[in-house]
Design a protein around this motif. Structure first.
Motif, PDB file in Angstrom:
ATOM      1  N   THR A  90       0.830  -1.205   0.000  1.00  0.00           N
ATOM      2  CA  THR A  90       0.000   0.000   0.000  1.00  0.00           C
ATOM      3  C   THR A  90       0.865   1.256   0.000  1.00  0.00           C
ATOM      4  OG1 THR A  90      -1.788  -1.131   1.158  1.00  0.00           O
ATOM      5  CG2 THR A  90      -1.767   1.273   1.281  1.00  0.00           C
ATOM      6  N   VAL A  91       1.887   1.285   0.834  1.00  0.00           N
ATOM      7  CA  VAL A  91       2.778   2.446   0.925  1.00  0.00           C
ATOM      8  C   VAL A  91       3.503   2.673  -0.401  1.00  0.00           C
ATOM      9  CG1 VAL A  91       4.893   3.306   2.010  1.00  0.00           C
ATOM     10  CG2 VAL A  91       3.064   2.370   3.416  1.00  0.00           C
ATOM     11  N   ILE A  92       3.990   1.616  -1.017  1.00  0.00           N
ATOM     12  CA  ILE A  92       4.679   1.747  -2.303  1.00  0.00           C
ATOM     13  C   ILE A  92       3.756   2.382  -3.336  1.00  0.00           C
ATOM     14  CG2 ILE A  92       5.601   0.439  -4.266  1.00  0.00           C
ATOM     15  CD1 ILE A  92       6.844  -1.482  -2.197  1.00  0.00           C
ATOM     16  N   LYS A  93       2.529   1.908  -3.420  1.00  0.00           N
ATOM     17  CA  LYS A  93       1.570   2.460  -4.387  1.00  0.00           C
ATOM     18  C   LYS A  93       1.276   3.923  -4.090  1.00  0.00           C
ATOM     19  CE  LYS A  93      -0.545  -1.995  -5.233  1.00  0.00           C
ATOM     20  NZ  LYS A  93      -1.631  -2.895  -4.882  1.00  0.00           N
ATOM     21  N   GLU A  94       1.088   4.266  -2.809  1.00  0.00           N
ATOM     22  CA  GLU A  94       0.794   5.649  -2.438  1.00  0.00           C
ATOM     23  C   GLU A  94       1.966   6.578  -2.748  1.00  0.00           C
ATOM     24  OE1 GLU A  94      -0.422   5.637   1.663  1.00  0.00           O
ATOM     25  OE2 GLU A  94      -2.339   4.669   1.210  1.00  0.00           O
ATOM     26  N   LEU A  95       3.177   6.153  -2.416  1.00  0.00           N
ATOM     27  CA  LEU A  95       4.351   6.977  -2.705  1.00  0.00           C
ATOM     28  C   LEU A  95       4.542   7.160  -4.204  1.00  0.00           C
ATOM     29  CD1 LEU A  95       6.901   5.614  -0.068  1.00  0.00           C
ATOM     30  CD2 LEU A  95       5.769   7.854  -0.064  1.00  0.00           C
ATOM     31  N   TYR A  96       4.342   6.106  -4.962  1.00  0.00           N
ATOM     32  CA  TYR A  96       4.481   6.185  -6.417  1.00  0.00           C
ATOM     33  C   TYR A  96       3.448   7.145  -7.011  1.00  0.00           C
ATOM     34  CZ  TYR A  96       4.562   4.874 -11.325  1.00  0.00           C
ATOM     35  OH  TYR A  96       4.637   4.915 -12.691  1.00  0.00           O
ATOM     36  N   ASN A  97       2.198   6.999  -6.606  1.00  0.00           N
ATOM     37  CA  ASN A  97       1.146   7.878  -7.135  1.00  0.00           C
ATOM     38  C   ASN A  97       1.405   9.340  -6.772  1.00  0.00           C
ATOM     39  OD1 ASN A  97      -0.255   5.795  -8.370  1.00  0.00           O
ATOM     40  ND2 ASN A  97      -1.495   5.381  -6.568  1.00  0.00           N
ATOM     41  N   LYS A  98       1.893   9.574  -5.564  1.00  0.00           N
ATOM     42  CA  LYS A  98       2.211  10.932  -5.130  1.00  0.00           C
ATOM     43  C   LYS A  98       3.328  11.524  -5.992  1.00  0.00           C
ATOM     44  CE  LYS A  98       3.695  13.493  -1.059  1.00  0.00           C
ATOM     45  NZ  LYS A  98       4.101  13.386   0.351  1.00  0.00           N
TER      46      LYS A  98
END
Length: 83
Positions: free
Chosen positions: A37-45
């Motif tokens: 989840t964190v990886i996806k959120e950081l990438y999208n940001k």
């Protein structure tokens, strides 16, 4: 008891490193889910920054899981950058 510490670098503007703690879990599968989840959120940001991001692929987002024994003294460097 083993604790699972989810952590990673959140600085993507060239040189430097800022290590963040994203969560501490008692179950490895919860830590793995949080990591994803964190990886996806950081990438999208980062992608939302458009031309100002240095990130080209989600594989460039590095988040790890560190296993630590509860109620024990540790000395673990999570990361960082200084001159």
């Amino acid at each position: 008891m083993t604790l699972y510490v989810v952590h990673g670098n959140t600085y993507y503007d060239g040189y430097g490193h800022i290590e963040n703690l994203f969560g501490i879990y008692t179950e490895k599968d919860q830590a793995e889910a949080a990591k994803d989840t964190v990886i996806k959120e950081l990438y999208n940001k980062e992608i939302a920054r458009g031309e100002y991001t240095w990130i080209e692929d989600i594989s460039e987002i590095e988040v790890g899981i560190l296993e630590v024994e509860a109620n024990s003294i540790v000395d673990i460097r999570l990361g960082g950058y200084c001159e």
